[in-house]
Design a protein around this motif. Structure first.
Motif, PDB file in Angstrom:
ATOM      1  N   GLN A   8     -22.316 -36.922 -64.697  1.00 59.54           N
ATOM      2  CA  GLN A   8     -20.985 -36.446 -64.338  1.00 59.54           C
ATOM      3  C   GLN A   8     -20.181 -37.446 -63.529  1.00 59.54           C
ATOM      4  N   ALA A   9     -20.813 -38.442 -62.940  1.00 64.62           N
ATOM      5  CA  ALA A   9     -20.099 -39.366 -62.062  1.00 64.62           C
ATOM      6  C   ALA A   9     -18.924 -40.034 -62.763  1.00 64.62           C
ATOM      7  N   ALA A  10     -19.148 -40.513 -63.977  1.00 64.90           N
ATOM      8  CA  ALA A  10     -18.078 -41.208 -64.686  1.00 64.90           C
ATOM      9  C   ALA A  10     -17.007 -40.245 -65.187  1.00 64.90           C
ATOM     10  N   MET A  11     -17.292 -38.945 -65.131  1.00 61.88           N
ATOM     11  CA  MET A  11     -16.355 -37.956 -65.636  1.00 61.88           C
ATOM     12  C   MET A  11     -15.399 -37.447 -64.555  1.00 61.88           C
ATOM     13  N   MET A  12     -15.641 -37.774 -63.304  1.00 55.34           N
ATOM     14  CA  MET A  12     -14.861 -37.211 -62.210  1.00 55.34           C
ATOM     15  C   MET A  12     -13.950 -38.273 -61.601  1.00 55.34           C
ATOM     16  N   PRO A  13     -12.753 -38.438 -62.140  1.00 51.02           N
ATOM     17  CA  PRO A  13     -11.853 -39.452 -61.577  1.00 51.02           C
ATOM     18  C   PRO A  13     -11.374 -39.051 -60.193  1.00 51.02           C
ATOM     19  N   GLU A  14     -11.142 -40.057 -59.379  1.00 51.25           N
ATOM     20  CA  GLU A  14     -10.574 -39.861 -58.056  1.00 51.25           C
ATOM     21  C   GLU A  14      -9.288 -40.674 -57.986  1.00 51.25           C
ATOM     22  N   VAL A  15      -8.369 -40.244 -57.120  1.00 50.81           N
ATOM     23  CA  VAL A  15      -7.082 -40.914 -56.995  1.00 50.81           C
ATOM     24  C   VAL A  15      -6.915 -41.395 -55.562  1.00 50.81           C
ATOM     25  N   ILE A  16      -6.518 -42.636 -55.424  1.00 53.63           N
ATOM     26  CA  ILE A  16      -6.187 -43.191 -54.120  1.00 53.63           C
ATOM     27  C   ILE A  16      -4.703 -43.536 -54.151  1.00 53.63           C
ATOM     28  N   ASP A  17      -3.961 -43.019 -53.194  1.00 52.83           N
ATOM     29  CA  ASP A  17      -2.538 -43.314 -53.071  1.00 52.83           C
ATOM     30  C   ASP A  17      -2.391 -44.507 -52.132  1.00 52.83           C
ATOM     31  N   ILE A  18      -1.754 -45.565 -52.624  1.00 50.85           N
ATOM     32  CA  ILE A  18      -1.604 -46.795 -51.859  1.00 50.85           C
ATOM     33  C   ILE A  18      -0.134 -46.983 -51.512  1.00 50.85           C
ATOM     34  N   ALA A  19       0.168 -47.016 -50.225  1.00 52.77           N
ATOM     35  CA  ALA A  19       1.545 -47.271 -49.791  1.00 52.77           C
ATOM     36  C   ALA A  19       1.819 -48.764 -49.924  1.00 52.77           C
ATOM     37  N   THR A  20       2.942 -49.109 -50.606  1.00 53.37           N
ATOM     38  CA  THR A  20       3.322 -50.514 -50.764  1.00 53.37           C
ATOM     39  C   THR A  20       4.816 -50.651 -50.490  1.00 53.37           C
ATOM     40  N   ILE A  21       5.274 -51.892 -50.403  1.00 47.67           N
ATOM     41  CA  ILE A  21       6.705 -52.121 -50.153  1.00 47.67           C
ATOM     42  C   ILE A  21       7.577 -51.675 -51.325  1.00 47.67           C
ATOM     43  N   GLY A  61     -10.675 -39.907 -51.102  1.00 51.98           N
ATOM     44  CA  GLY A  61     -12.002 -39.550 -50.630  1.00 51.98           C
ATOM     45  C   GLY A  61     -12.720 -40.767 -50.058  1.00 51.98           C
ATOM     46  N   GLU A  62     -13.978 -40.620 -49.853  1.00 56.72           N
ATOM     47  CA  GLU A  62     -14.788 -41.710 -49.323  1.00 56.72           C
ATOM     48  C   GLU A  62     -14.874 -42.820 -50.368  1.00 56.72           C
ATOM     49  N   LEU A  63     -14.561 -44.045 -49.973  1.00 50.89           N
ATOM     50  CA  LEU A  63     -14.609 -45.160 -50.906  1.00 50.89           C
ATOM     51  C   LEU A  63     -16.058 -45.582 -51.112  1.00 50.89           C
ATOM     52  N   PRO A  64     -16.437 -45.892 -52.354  1.00 46.11           N
ATOM     53  CA  PRO A  64     -17.840 -46.152 -52.646  1.00 46.11           C
ATOM     54  C   PRO A  64     -18.369 -47.467 -52.070  1.00 46.11           C
ATOM     55  N   ASP A  65     -17.549 -48.471 -52.035  1.00 47.99           N
ATOM     56  CA  ASP A  65     -18.017 -49.758 -51.526  1.00 47.99           C
ATOM     57  C   ASP A  65     -16.828 -50.653 -51.217  1.00 47.99           C
ATOM     58  N   ASP A  66     -17.128 -51.862 -50.826  1.00 50.64           N
ATOM     59  CA  ASP A  66     -16.087 -52.802 -50.430  1.00 50.64           C
ATOM     60  C   ASP A  66     -15.203 -53.257 -51.592  1.00 50.64           C
ATOM     61  N   SER A  67     -15.683 -53.116 -52.838  1.00 52.09           N
ATOM     62  CA  SER A  67     -14.890 -53.603 -53.974  1.00 52.09           C
ATOM     63  C   SER A  67     -13.582 -52.821 -54.122  1.00 52.09           C
ATOM     64  N   ILE A  68     -13.623 -51.500 -53.929  1.00 55.96           N
ATOM     65  CA  ILE A  68     -12.390 -50.708 -54.018  1.00 55.96           C
ATOM     66  C   ILE A  68     -11.495 -50.999 -52.813  1.00 55.96           C
ATOM     67  N   ARG A  69     -12.083 -51.144 -51.634  1.00 55.07           N
ATOM     68  CA  ARG A  69     -11.287 -51.510 -50.447  1.00 55.07           C
ATOM     69  C   ARG A  69     -10.601 -52.860 -50.663  1.00 55.07           C
ATOM     70  N   ALA A  70     -11.335 -53.808 -51.238  1.00 56.93           N
ATOM     71  CA  ALA A  70     -10.768 -55.134 -51.501  1.00 56.93           C
ATOM     72  C   ALA A  70      -9.644 -55.051 -52.531  1.00 56.93           C
ATOM     73  N   LEU A  71      -9.799 -54.206 -53.542  1.00 52.79           N
ATOM     74  CA  LEU A  71      -8.757 -54.035 -54.548  1.00 52.79           C
ATOM     75  C   LEU A  71      -7.493 -53.458 -53.921  1.00 52.79           C
ATOM     76  N   ILE A  72      -7.641 -52.458 -53.072  1.00 51.44           N
ATOM     77  CA  ILE A  72      -6.490 -51.852 -52.397  1.00 51.44           C
ATOM     78  C   ILE A  72      -5.779 -52.896 -51.536  1.00 51.44           C
ATOM     79  N   ALA A  73      -6.541 -53.648 -50.762  1.00 51.48           N
ATOM     80  CA  ALA A  73      -5.946 -54.697 -49.920  1.00 51.48           C
ATOM     81  C   ALA A  73      -5.275 -55.756 -50.790  1.00 51.48           C
ATOM     82  N   GLY A  74      -5.909 -56.085 -51.920  1.00 54.66           N
ATOM     83  CA  GLY A  74      -5.337 -57.067 -52.829  1.00 54.66           C
ATOM     84  C   GLY A  74      -4.029 -56.618 -53.439  1.00 54.66           C
ATOM     85  N   ILE A  75      -3.945 -55.349 -53.831  1.00 57.13           N
ATOM     86  CA  ILE A  75      -2.705 -54.803 -54.398  1.00 57.13           C
ATOM     87  C   ILE A  75      -1.584 -54.880 -53.370  1.00 57.13           C
TER      88      ILE A  75
END
Length: 193
Positions: A8-21, A61-75
């Motif tokens: 089920q893990a791959a079936m449950m999408p999560e959404v992160i809202d990222i504030a940008t300029i 929700g809780e971010l799984p690892d640093d890769s998603i945090r890095a992607l958010i910071a990169g965006i």
């Protein structure tokens, strides 16, 4: 150990809202035993139905690892005009048809500050005459910014289309050093492919 029941893990999408300029960017991703996979990036002013399909998905929700945090910071950094090298392995490219995947990978290869055209990419993919198909594949790019589809123009330098609108596309190109003529056409000095 995977916190979700088997499969089920791959079936449950999560959404992160990222504030940008530019406004809110929505990152839609899934957890899996092999790591997180980004399913879609929705830009500001994109069609509201793009995120509406995921209204019931957990948000921020809780971010799984640093890769998603890095992607958010990169965006965020990318949208402030910085040169960012994204990790394409985070993208769920398997959800894209083969031709679109080939177009997206070619697009990913265009460096910052360069532009290309729909026709040039078609020729690069050994499909001359498929400029319209390239344009259609990029119009449905599920990973804008990471796959920088804003770097593709019409052959005459006109800006073409963009999911978040032409003003944002032009601003992104300007932030990368691409100039524009008075008639709105890009100055195509640095062309890729």
């Amino acid at each position: 150990m995977d916190p979700y029941p088997e499969g089920q893990a791959a079936m449950m999408p999560e959404v992160i809202d990222i504030a940008t300029i530019f406004g809110p960017v929505h990152l839609i991703w899934t957890r899996s035993q092999s790591g997180p996979k980004v399913r879609r990036i929705v830009l500001p002013h994109d069609l509201p139905t793009s995120v509406a399909a995921f209204e019931d998905a957990p948000r921020d929700g809780e971010l799984p690892d640093d890769s998603i945090r890095a992607l958010i910071a990169g965006i965020r950094s990318f949208l402030q005009g910085n040169d960012v090298r994204f990790d394409i392995d985070l993208l769920d490219l398997d959800r894209c048809p083969l031709f679109q995947r080939r177009v997206l990978l070619a697009e990913f290869g265009i460096p910052r500050g360069y532009v290309s055209t729909y026709g040039r990419i078609a020729r690069h993919l050994d499909t001359p005459g498929a400029a319209r198909a390239v344009g259609n594949a990029l119009a449905r790019n599920p990973f804008p910014l990471v796959i920088p589809c804003h770097r593709v123009l019409r052959s005459d330098g006109r800006i073409g289309g963009f999911q978040a609108g032409l003003a944002m596309k032009r601003r992104l190109l300007e932030m990368e050093g691409v100039g524009f003529r008075e008639d709105g056409r890009a100055i195509m000095e640095r062309i890729w492919y």
